[in-house]
Design a protein around this motif. Structure first.
Motif, short mmCIF file in Angstrom:
data_model
loop_
_atom_site.label_atom_id
_atom_site.label_comp_id
_atom_site.label_asym_id
_atom_site.label_seq_id
_atom_site.Cartn_x
_atom_site.Cartn_y
_atom_site.Cartn_z
N UNK A 32 -3.04 8.85 -3.70
CA UNK A 32 -3.11 9.11 -2.27
C UNK A 32 -4.48 8.83 -1.70
N UNK A 33 -5.52 9.22 -2.44
CA UNK A 33 -6.89 8.94 -1.99
C UNK A 33 -7.10 7.43 -1.90
N UNK A 34 -6.62 6.71 -2.91
CA UNK A 34 -6.76 5.25 -2.91
C UNK A 34 -6.10 4.63 -1.70
N UNK A 35 -4.97 5.18 -1.28
CA UNK A 35 -4.29 4.66 -0.09
C UNK A 35 -5.15 4.80 1.15
N UNK B 156 -11.10 15.77 -3.40
CA UNK B 156 -10.93 15.00 -2.16
C UNK B 156 -9.54 15.11 -1.58
N UNK B 157 -8.58 15.62 -2.34
CA UNK B 157 -7.25 15.90 -1.80
C UNK B 157 -6.52 14.65 -1.34
N UNK B 158 -6.24 14.58 -0.04
CA UNK B 158 -5.55 13.41 0.50
C UNK B 158 -6.47 12.22 0.70
N UNK B 159 -7.78 12.47 0.83
CA UNK B 159 -8.73 11.41 1.17
C UNK B 159 -9.05 11.33 2.64
N UNK B 160 -8.39 12.14 3.46
CA UNK B 160 -8.61 12.07 4.91
C UNK B 160 -10.04 12.45 5.30
N UNK B 161 -10.55 13.53 4.71
CA UNK B 161 -11.93 13.91 5.01
C UNK B 161 -12.88 12.79 4.65
N UNK B 162 -12.69 12.20 3.48
CA UNK B 162 -13.62 11.18 3.00
C UNK B 162 -13.77 10.03 3.97
N UNK B 163 -12.65 9.49 4.44
CA UNK B 163 -12.76 8.31 5.31
C UNK B 163 -13.35 8.69 6.67
N UNK C 154 0.84 -1.20 0.00
CA UNK C 154 0.00 0.00 0.00
C UNK C 154 0.88 1.24 0.00
N UNK C 155 0.49 2.27 -0.76
CA UNK C 155 1.23 3.52 -0.79
C UNK C 155 1.16 4.20 0.58
N UNK C 156 2.19 5.04 0.87
CA UNK C 156 2.19 5.80 2.12
C UNK C 156 0.97 6.71 2.15
N UNK C 157 0.42 6.88 3.34
CA UNK C 157 -0.77 7.70 3.49
C UNK C 157 -0.39 9.18 3.48
N UNK C 158 -0.90 9.96 2.53
CA UNK C 158 -0.64 11.40 2.56
C UNK C 158 -1.35 12.03 3.75
N UNK C 159 -0.77 13.11 4.25
CA UNK C 159 -1.35 13.73 5.44
C UNK C 159 -1.39 15.24 5.29
N UNK C 160 -2.57 15.80 5.48
CA UNK C 160 -2.76 17.25 5.51
C UNK C 160 -3.21 17.61 6.93
N UNK C 161 -2.35 18.25 7.71
CA UNK C 161 -2.72 18.57 9.10
C UNK C 161 -4.01 19.36 9.22
N UNK C 162 -4.32 20.20 8.24
CA UNK C 162 -5.55 20.99 8.32
C UNK C 162 -6.79 20.09 8.33
N UNK C 163 -6.71 18.94 7.65
CA UNK C 163 -7.84 18.01 7.65
C UNK C 163 -8.12 17.48 9.05
N UNK C 164 -7.06 17.22 9.79
CA UNK C 164 -7.23 16.74 11.16
C UNK C 164 -7.83 17.83 12.05
#
Length: 207
Positions: A65-68, A36-43, A1-11
């Motif tokens: 990144x979203x797929x990850x 969807x950007x990194x995908x963090x919001x989606x999950x 699996x690809x590394x998970x991209x991270x956007x601190x603002x999403x957190x």
């Protein structure tokens, strides 16, 4: 699996946004997230609102990144992300019989796009929104042609230095685009860090 991209603002912003979405998406079924950007919001949102089918979309470079994130979360209500450039399409279709979505969500996108792309965003929505659809857009906005904070003024300067086409958008101009496709503002929610959550509904009376 690809590394998970991270956007601190999403957190940082996901819980305030979720509180708005849980109210306005309580009776929704098919959500299209644009950018969807990194995908963090989606999950995070799909896990908190399992009654929704959450369709991610973004430009091609963001899809790995979203797929990850989607693979990592393994949620039953997040189909594979689809490619979408609002300027060129094609726009995705939902699982509904008419192929249209009853909810659209987009965060921190309109100030990154150039104004022609913002216009294309709303023009494209017209063909994929159900008759009673809800649109929620999160991000910074100007009101009456002015900044709502010094930090937003500074952020706008940074945006324009990076890309002259980018800018914090005027609420009134964006709302006019929404009105053209039958959307009426039903709530404008103040959010942390001088951001807003704008909520429009098709077929609703003006706020």
């Amino acid at each position: 699996m690809n590394a998970l991209p991270n956007a601190p603002s999403c957190e940082r912003n996901r819980e305030p946004i979720l509180a708005v979405l849980q109210r306005h998406f309580a009776d929704r079924h098919d959500v299209l997230e644009i950018g969807s950007g990194t995908g963090q919001h989606a999950v995070h949102f799909a896990a908190a609102m399992p009654w929704l089918r959450w369709q991610c979309s973004d430009r091609a470079e963001h899809l790995p990144g979203i797929a990850s994130w989607l693979e990592h979360a393994s949620l039953p209500n997040t189909p594979p992300a689809v490619e979408l450039d609002v300027s060129t399409g094609p726009w995705p279709r939902s699982n509904a019989s008419d192929g249209r979505f009853d909810a659209i969500f987009s965060a921190n996108t309109l100030h990154i796009m150039g104004w022609p792309q913002v216009e294309a965003f709303f023009a494209g929505l017209e063909g994929v929104l159900a008759d009673n659809a809800t649109l929620v857009v999160y991000g910074p906005f100007n009101y009456n042609g002015d900044y709502t904070s010094d930090s937003n003024r500074d952020f706008d300067g940074w945006l324009k230095a990076r890309d002259p086409q980018s800018a914090i958008r005027d609420f009134e101009a964006v709302d006019a685009l929404a009105e053209r496709i039958g959307l009426r503002l039903i709530e404008d929610v103040a959010m942390p860090a001088n951001n807003r959550c704008l909520v429009w509904r098709r077929g609703a009376a003006s706020a």
